[in-house]
Design an enzyme around this catalytic site. Structure first.
Site, PDB file in Angstrom:
ATOM      1  N   SER A 142       0.883  -1.165   0.000  1.00 54.37           N
ATOM      2  CA  SER A 142       0.000   0.000   0.000  1.00 54.37           C
ATOM      3  C   SER A 142       0.919   1.212   0.000  1.00 54.37           C
ATOM      4  CB  SER A 142      -0.849  -0.015   1.279  1.00 54.37           C
ATOM      5  OG  SER A 142      -1.428   1.251   1.513  1.00 54.37           O
ATOM      6  N   TYR A 154      -1.921  -1.508  10.292  1.00 59.83           N
ATOM      7  CA  TYR A 154      -1.941  -1.761   8.847  1.00 59.83           C
ATOM      8  C   TYR A 154      -0.617  -1.283   8.227  1.00 59.83           C
ATOM      9  CZ  TYR A 154      -3.794  -1.442   4.014  1.00 59.83           C
ATOM     10  OH  TYR A 154      -4.010  -1.590   2.662  1.00 59.83           O
TER      11      TYR A 154
HETATM   12  N1  LIG Z   1      -8.527  -0.454  -1.718  1.00 62.42           N
HETATM   13  C1  LIG Z   1      -7.514   0.344  -1.455  1.00 62.42           C
HETATM   14  O1  LIG Z   1      -7.670   1.576  -1.445  1.00 62.42           O
HETATM   15  C2  LIG Z   1      -6.153  -0.247  -1.169  1.00 62.42           C
HETATM   16  C3  LIG Z   1      -5.058   0.635  -1.105  1.00 62.42           C
HETATM   17  C4  LIG Z   1      -3.802   0.125  -0.856  1.00 62.42           C
HETATM   18  C5  LIG Z   1      -3.619  -1.238  -0.683  1.00 62.42           C
HETATM   19  N2  LIG Z   1      -4.696  -2.075  -0.736  1.00 62.42           N
HETATM   20  C6  LIG Z   1      -4.439  -3.510  -0.563  1.00 62.42           C
HETATM   21  O2  LIG Z   1      -4.914  -4.186  -1.701  1.00 62.42           O
HETATM   22  C7  LIG Z   1      -5.184  -5.546  -1.374  1.00 62.42           C
HETATM   23  C8  LIG Z   1      -6.535  -5.939  -1.908  1.00 62.42           C
HETATM   24  O3  LIG Z   1      -7.535  -5.194  -1.227  1.00 62.42           O
HETATM   25  P1  LIG Z   1      -8.806  -4.572  -1.944  1.00 62.42           P
HETATM   26  O4  LIG Z   1      -8.802  -3.122  -1.667  1.00 62.42           O
HETATM   27  O5  LIG Z   1      -8.912  -5.048  -3.330  1.00 62.42           O
HETATM   28  O6  LIG Z   1      -9.982  -5.168  -1.025  1.00 62.42           O
HETATM   29  P2  LIG Z   1     -11.099  -6.279  -1.290  1.00 62.42           P
HETATM   30  O7  LIG Z   1     -11.755  -6.468   0.016  1.00 62.42           O
HETATM   31  O8  LIG Z   1     -11.945  -5.883  -2.453  1.00 62.42           O
HETATM   32  O9  LIG Z   1     -10.231  -7.559  -1.658  1.00 62.42           O
HETATM   33  C9  LIG Z   1      -9.497  -8.219  -0.666  1.00 62.42           C
HETATM   34  C10 LIG Z   1      -9.483  -9.684  -0.977  1.00 62.42           C
HETATM   35  O10 LIG Z   1      -8.695 -10.380   0.012  1.00 62.42           O
HETATM   36  C11 LIG Z   1      -9.426 -11.528   0.420  1.00 62.42           C
HETATM   37  N3  LIG Z   1      -9.041 -11.938   1.766  1.00 62.42           N
HETATM   38  C12 LIG Z   1      -9.204 -11.260   2.930  1.00 62.42           C
HETATM   39  N4  LIG Z   1      -8.721 -11.986   3.957  1.00 62.42           N
HETATM   40  C13 LIG Z   1      -8.233 -13.145   3.417  1.00 62.42           C
HETATM   41  C14 LIG Z   1      -7.595 -14.285   3.942  1.00 62.42           C
HETATM   42  N5  LIG Z   1      -7.368 -14.414   5.256  1.00 62.42           N
HETATM   43  N6  LIG Z   1      -7.218 -15.272   3.101  1.00 62.42           N
HETATM   44  C15 LIG Z   1      -7.443 -15.172   1.763  1.00 62.42           C
HETATM   45  N7  LIG Z   1      -8.058 -14.116   1.215  1.00 62.42           N
HETATM   46  C16 LIG Z   1      -8.442 -13.114   2.029  1.00 62.42           C
HETATM   47  C17 LIG Z   1     -10.871 -11.128   0.342  1.00 62.42           C
HETATM   48  O11 LIG Z   1     -11.695 -12.282   0.250  1.00 62.42           O
HETATM   49  C18 LIG Z   1     -10.854 -10.316  -0.941  1.00 62.42           C
HETATM   50  O12 LIG Z   1     -10.943 -11.172  -2.049  1.00 62.42           O
HETATM   51  C19 LIG Z   1      -5.056  -5.634   0.144  1.00 62.42           C
HETATM   52  O13 LIG Z   1      -3.797  -6.197   0.471  1.00 62.42           O
HETATM   53  C20 LIG Z   1      -5.126  -4.192   0.597  1.00 62.42           C
HETATM   54  O14 LIG Z   1      -4.474  -3.971   1.812  1.00 62.42           O
HETATM   55  C21 LIG Z   1      -5.954  -1.609  -0.977  1.00 62.42           C
END
Ligand SMILES: NC(=O)c1ccc[n+]([C@@H]2O[C@H](COP(=O)([O-])OP(=O)(O)OC[C@H]3O[C@@H](n4cnc5c(N)ncnc54)[C@H](O)[C@@H]3O)[C@@H](O)[C@H]2O)c1
Length: 293
Positions: A142, A154
């Protein structure tokens, strides 16, 4: 890794948000894409969506479960001849401040967001190296892995992911396996609806930004997916998503440099420190950036 068609990718958290965006891009590039997640319904709908583009399979797997990881790797060896691209993307959000967080919440955030990444790498990397084929590992951190943003638990996990991938890049310097670390800003996903943390933390908004601005300025997962695809093809370590981060990053790096002791230093000690600490990846990135200008 230029040649992706017909190769196999495994993406954790590939059933939603950024993971699904990456899955779509890799599917469009002609890869066999296997996604995992923890919610059977979203896994099924994502699998159906991806199957319209190319070859896709969805498997339930919690990234904290090391035995399930090993069993899955065996299965992918048998079914696909192994994994060429590993994307450690699964993650959960958590914004409560340190003073309010519990030990259980620390374990939960770190287990999924950092140890889950290591579990994926430790499971698949030895097999990727043993295959002798070109490979690529992407881990989703992130921008909170490069800046001390709100949400210290986080942030600790995401700084861990960035450090892991930078050090891994040096370890894999002489191998056909390359690595990338994805550091997105705000992306429009379902992260706010993800698995609930243990206990009952009070809800915390990410800063004082208006809800509408937060939603409307967020970028789309597909855009992130295309950046990841490009990084795999061009073997780039850092995958940043927002031009707007330049100024914030410069402030952090300048603040660190402003805190370095200003004495002349000792040349012999400098040589020792350089030998122990230098990572060839920084020089390579800077040289490539200069060549592009
Ligand atoms: N959305 C944002 O603004 C943002 C910004 C920076 C980083 N991220 C990172 O991006 C990644 C994806 O997040 P996102 O925003 O797409 O959210 P999201 O909730 O849409 O997707 C997250 C996915 O991770 C899966 N997941 C959660 N816990 C799990 C576990 N214990 N085992 C296996 N799968 C699991 C969920 O089922 C889901 O498919 C994450 O690592 C998050 O920290 C997101």
């Amino acid at each position: 890794m230029r040649d992706l068609a017909g190769k196999t990718a495994f993406i954790t958290g590939g059933d939603s948000g950024i993971g699904l965006g990456v899955a779509q891009s890799l599917c469009h590039a002609g890869m066999n894409v296997i996604i995992c997640g923890v919610v059977p319904e979203t896994l099924q709908s994502a699998q159906r969506e991806l199957a319209r583009i190319g070859k896709a399979e969805a498997i339930e797997l919690d990234v904290r479960d090391r035995e399930a990881f090993a069993a899955l790797a065996d299965r992918l060896d048998r079914g696909y001849g192994g994994v060429d691209v590993l994307v450690n993307n699964a993650g959960v959000g958590f914004l409560a401040p340190v003073a309010e967080a519990t030990f259980e919440q620390w374990d939960w955030v770190l287990d999924i967001n950092l140890t889950g990444v290591f579990n994926g790498i430790r499971t698949f990397l030895p097999r990727m190296l043993a295959s002798g084929r070109p490979g690529h590992i992407v881990s989703t951190a992130s921008i909170g892995g490069l800046l001390g943003t709100p949400g210290a638990l986080y942030v600790a996990a995401k700084f861990g992911v960035v450090g892991l991938m930078e050090a891994l890049a040096a370890e894999l310097w002489d191998t056909p396996v390359n690595v990338s670390v994805l550091t997105p800003g705000i992306v429009r996903t379902n992260i706010h609806k993800g698995p609930p943390p243990p206990g009952e933390p009070r809800p915390h908004a990410p800063g004082a930004t208006a809800e509408a601005d937060l939603h409307e300025t967020a970028i789309q997962p597909r855009e992130v997916g295309e950046r990841v695809l490009q990084a795999i093809r061009e073997e780039r370590l850092y995958v940043l998503t927002h031009a707007e981060h330049r100024e914030l990053l410069a402030r952090r790096f300048d603040a660190i440099l402003a805190s370095v002791p200003t004495d002349q230093g000792d040349p012999r000690r400098a040589a020792v420190e350089r030998t122990v600490l230098a990572n060839p990846i920084y020089d390579e990135i800077l040289t490539a950036a200069e060549a592009r200008q």
